[in-house]
Design a protein around this motif. Structure first.
Motif, PDB file in Angstrom:
ATOM      1  N   PRO A 220      34.625  50.494  46.040  1.00 28.60           N
ATOM      2  CA  PRO A 220      35.045  49.108  45.796  1.00 28.60           C
ATOM      3  C   PRO A 220      34.061  48.128  46.438  1.00 28.60           C
ATOM      4  CG  PRO A 220      36.355  50.051  47.562  1.00 28.60           C
ATOM      5  CD  PRO A 220      35.451  51.147  47.064  1.00 28.60           C
ATOM      6  N   ILE A 221      33.141  47.623  45.644  1.00 30.72           N
ATOM      7  CA  ILE A 221      32.192  46.636  46.136  1.00 30.72           C
ATOM      8  C   ILE A 221      32.755  45.230  45.911  1.00 30.72           C
ATOM      9  CG2 ILE A 221      29.835  45.756  45.985  1.00 30.72           C
ATOM     10  CD1 ILE A 221      30.152  48.622  47.148  1.00 30.72           C
ATOM     11  N   ASP A 222      33.249  44.965  44.700  1.00 25.76           N
ATOM     12  CA  ASP A 222      33.989  43.724  44.440  1.00 25.76           C
ATOM     13  C   ASP A 222      35.474  44.078  44.447  1.00 25.76           C
ATOM     14  OD1 ASP A 222      35.164  41.415  43.554  1.00 25.76           O
ATOM     15  OD2 ASP A 222      33.742  41.054  41.930  1.00 25.76           O
ATOM     16  N   PHE A 223      36.119  43.826  45.569  1.00 20.72           N
ATOM     17  CA  PHE A 223      37.513  44.223  45.740  1.00 20.72           C
ATOM     18  C   PHE A 223      38.452  43.438  44.830  1.00 20.72           C
ATOM     19  CE2 PHE A 223      35.690  46.118  49.420  1.00 20.72           C
ATOM     20  CZ  PHE A 223      36.570  47.072  49.890  1.00 20.72           C
ATOM     21  N   HIS A 224      38.004  42.304  44.320  1.00 17.66           N
ATOM     22  CA  HIS A 224      38.883  41.454  43.522  1.00 17.66           C
ATOM     23  C   HIS A 224      38.624  41.556  42.029  1.00 17.66           C
ATOM     24  CE1 HIS A 224      39.752  38.619  47.183  1.00 17.66           C
ATOM     25  NE2 HIS A 224      40.135  39.868  47.371  1.00 17.66           N
ATOM     26  N   ALA A 225      37.749  42.455  41.614  1.00 19.37           N
ATOM     27  CA  ALA A 225      37.506  42.646  40.187  1.00 19.37           C
ATOM     28  C   ALA A 225      38.570  43.577  39.616  1.00 19.37           C
ATOM     29  CB  ALA A 225      36.113  43.234  39.957  1.00 19.37           C
ATOM     30  N   GLY A 226      38.985  43.305  38.379  1.00 18.18           N
ATOM     31  CA  GLY A 226      40.010  44.149  37.784  1.00 18.18           C
ATOM     32  C   GLY A 226      41.331  44.009  38.518  1.00 18.18           C
ATOM     33  N   GLU A 227      42.271  44.875  38.196  1.00 20.43           N
ATOM     34  CA  GLU A 227      43.568  44.873  38.867  1.00 20.43           C
ATOM     35  C   GLU A 227      43.986  46.297  39.146  1.00 20.43           C
ATOM     36  OE1 GLU A 227      45.385  43.411  40.977  1.00 20.43           O
ATOM     37  OE2 GLU A 227      46.234  41.827  39.730  1.00 20.43           O
ATOM     38  N   THR A 228      44.457  46.545  40.341  1.00 25.72           N
ATOM     39  CA  THR A 228      44.940  47.862  40.746  1.00 25.72           C
ATOM     40  C   THR A 228      46.203  47.679  41.571  1.00 25.72           C
ATOM     41  OG1 THR A 228      43.720  47.896  42.844  1.00 25.72           O
ATOM     42  CG2 THR A 228      42.556  48.708  40.880  1.00 25.72           C
ATOM     43  N   PRO A 229      47.030  48.717  41.691  1.00 25.42           N
ATOM     44  CA  PRO A 229      48.211  48.597  42.547  1.00 25.42           C
ATOM     45  C   PRO A 229      47.851  48.282  43.993  1.00 25.42           C
ATOM     46  CG  PRO A 229      48.377  50.521  41.136  1.00 25.42           C
ATOM     47  CD  PRO A 229      46.995  49.998  40.956  1.00 25.42           C
ATOM     48  N   ILE A 230      46.784  48.890  44.504  1.00 29.12           N
ATOM     49  CA  ILE A 230      46.389  48.633  45.889  1.00 29.12           C
ATOM     50  C   ILE A 230      45.925  47.191  46.050  1.00 29.12           C
ATOM     51  CG2 ILE A 230      44.699  49.220  47.671  1.00 29.12           C
ATOM     52  CD1 ILE A 230      44.821  52.093  46.686  1.00 29.12           C
ATOM     53  N   GLY A 231      45.079  46.731  45.111  1.00 26.73           N
ATOM     54  CA  GLY A 231      44.581  45.368  45.196  1.00 26.73           C
ATOM     55  C   GLY A 231      45.691  44.342  45.078  1.00 26.73           C
ATOM     56  N   ALA A 232      46.605  44.559  44.132  1.00 29.19           N
ATOM     57  CA  ALA A 232      47.704  43.614  43.947  1.00 29.19           C
ATOM     58  C   ALA A 232      48.614  43.594  45.173  1.00 29.19           C
ATOM     59  CB  ALA A 232      48.499  43.982  42.697  1.00 29.19           C
ATOM     60  N   SER A 233      48.898  44.772  45.740  1.00 24.79           N
ATOM     61  CA  SER A 233      49.735  44.834  46.942  1.00 24.79           C
ATOM     62  C   SER A 233      49.098  44.066  48.091  1.00 24.79           C
ATOM     63  CB  SER A 233      49.961  46.290  47.351  1.00 24.79           C
ATOM     64  OG  SER A 233      50.663  46.994  46.364  1.00 24.79           O
ATOM     65  N   SER A 234      47.783  44.255  48.255  1.00 25.63           N
ATOM     66  CA  SER A 234      47.070  43.554  49.315  1.00 25.63           C
ATOM     67  C   SER A 234      47.169  42.051  49.134  1.00 25.63           C
ATOM     68  CB  SER A 234      45.608  44.000  49.331  1.00 25.63           C
ATOM     69  OG  SER A 234      44.867  43.248  50.269  1.00 25.63           O
ATOM     70  N   ARG A 235      47.016  41.577  47.899  1.00 25.42           N
ATOM     71  CA  ARG A 235      47.078  40.139  47.648  1.00 25.42           C
ATOM     72  C   ARG A 235      48.474  39.591  47.918  1.00 25.42           C
ATOM     73  NH1 ARG A 235      45.558  40.226  41.844  1.00 25.42           N
ATOM     74  NH2 ARG A 235      45.866  37.957  41.833  1.00 25.42           N
ATOM     75  N   VAL A 236      49.507  40.335  47.503  1.00 27.62           N
ATOM     76  CA  VAL A 236      50.876  39.880  47.731  1.00 27.62           C
ATOM     77  C   VAL A 236      51.166  39.816  49.221  1.00 27.62           C
ATOM     78  CG1 VAL A 236      53.305  40.502  47.477  1.00 27.62           C
ATOM     79  CG2 VAL A 236      51.777  40.652  45.507  1.00 27.62           C
TER      80      VAL A 236
END
Length: 412
Positions: A220-236
């Protein structure tokens, strides 16, 4: 053994999500809604697998109703395989050349003195043992590296965190990578898998003169590209509570992020895969080869190690939430990490159905370095995340051409 065989013998990953769950566009404007939808779908899949599993168990019991003792023995065997876990092992010939409280350096060169730039692997660091890069005697990223002509091959082996190492910082990890590079000769082909990939990128940006080529797989170089369960959880979490949930988990771990918590998160993402895996075990109780594959994977997957709390919270703040590596705001050791300082040949490998790190997060690296476009290679494997590092499809068909190209840049 279908689910497990897919990962270990064929093309996909035990933990692969449905390909429709892997997004390549911008993250959802409402990550909470995305998570509700994702987990509802995961729950439906989990119930479906439980229903299929229960049906299979009932039919099996009925077939064996004339010999009830067989059902009891099978249940005992099944439970023994499910509950008995061993520490995962490294498999191919190598030696440990140095060890620190946070990492070991393992040398797979096997005495080679070939005139070739050494390869240094930075394995994933997400609560599991680094031996994923030498998973089985014939399923070994380290051996694939050697077979490509990079016979001087090294890997770091991350040591599980203790109370004494809970304060480990990103600077400490950069320092141990630098020590490994110096041991290998001062200039390496750097290969980063998953979390090891962003660490390799940071190192290459700080020490570009020491990196001959940079290879990133599922990183994960661009952590905010695309959508993943981990990324969405982190943002929430970070939008609503800041770092409080992560700090609470680290506090519960006595100053470290418990590997068991990370494991629980992975299982929660794909509960249906966990259920299917154990039903497959029951189907294959009399197949020693299938049992061996099951045990090899479970020994690695279920044997967890903790991540240093200070390092983990830094990661959440600066990369998961801040995405500072891409934004150019990241500071390590008082120095701004500028990816534009990276100009070496760049090799990028993503998994088509990777729900942990979709390819878009990996391939974004090419847009932020100074490497000429004709020296950037991207490749998409048909499987998912773990399959990139241990799956036969990736090891036999995806890694060899990438590493052959690395080797071409590594000879006098």
């Amino acid at each position: 053994m279908t689910a497990l065989a897919d990962d270990l013998e064929n093309t996909s990953d035990v933990l692969d999500a449905d390909p429709t769950a892997v997004q390549t566009e911008a993250p959802s404007p409402d990550p909470a809604a995305y998570l509700r939808g994702y987990h509802a779908t995961a729950a439906v899949r989990g119930v479906a697998e439980m229903t299929k599993g229960a049906g299979y168990v009932a039919r099996r019991a009925l077939r064996q109703s004339l010999s009830p003792g067989r059902n009891t023995r099978d249940a005992q065997r099944w439970w023994r395989h499910v509950l008995t876990r061993r520490r995962p092992q490294w498999h191919n010939e190598h030696e440990i050349v140095f060890e620190t409280p946070i990492a070991r350096l393992r040398d797979f060169s096997q005495g080679s003195t070939d005139d070739v730039v050494p390869a240094l692997v930075l394995p994933p660091q997400a609560g599991h043992d680094s031996c994923i890069v030498d998973f089985q005697p014939r399923q070994s990223q380290m051996m694939v590296i050697r077979e490509a002509g990079l016979t001087r091959a090294f890997t770091l082996d991350w040591v599980g965190a203790t109370r004494e190492t809970s304060g480990t910082t990103i600077e400490d990890y950069i320092a141990v990578v630098d020590r490994a590079v110096e041991h290998a000769g001062g200039r390496v082909n750097l290969i980063g898998d998953c979390q090891g990939g962003w660490l390799a990128t940071i190192y290459a940006a700080i020490h570009p003169e020491k990196v001959n080529t940079l290879t990133l797989a599922g990183a994960p170089i661009d952590f905010h590209a695309g959508e993943t369960p981990i990324g969405a959880s982190s943002r929430v979490f970070t939008q609503r509570f800041g770092q409080l949930p992560y700090r609470a988990m680290v506090a519960a771990g006595g100053g470290n992020m418990p590997g068991s918590f990370v494991l629980g998160g992975f299982i929660a993402i794909r509960p249906d895969a966990e259920i299917a895996k154990h039903v497959d075990l029951l189907r294959n109780l009399d197949d020693p080869v299938a049992i061996g594959r099951y045990e090899a994977f479970e020994d690695w997957f279920k044997h967890t190690q903790d991540v240093p709390g200070t390092f983990y919270l830094w990661l959440v703040e600066h990369l998961f939430a801040g995405n500072e590596l891409i934004h150019g705001d990241l500071v390590v050791g008082g120095e701004r990490v500028d990816m534009r300082r990276i100009s070496c040949p760049l090799f990028l490998l993503g998994g088509a159905t990777d729900h942990i790190t979709p390819p878009i997060q990996v391939f974004a690296a090419a847009d932020h370095v100074s490497t000429p476009a004709d020296q950037v290679t991207t490749r998409t494997a048909p499987g998912g995340h773990l399959g990139l590092f241990m799956g036969n499809q990736a090891l036999r068909h995806e890694w060899p051409p990438l590493l052959a190209a690395v080797a071409e840049h590594s000879r006098p």
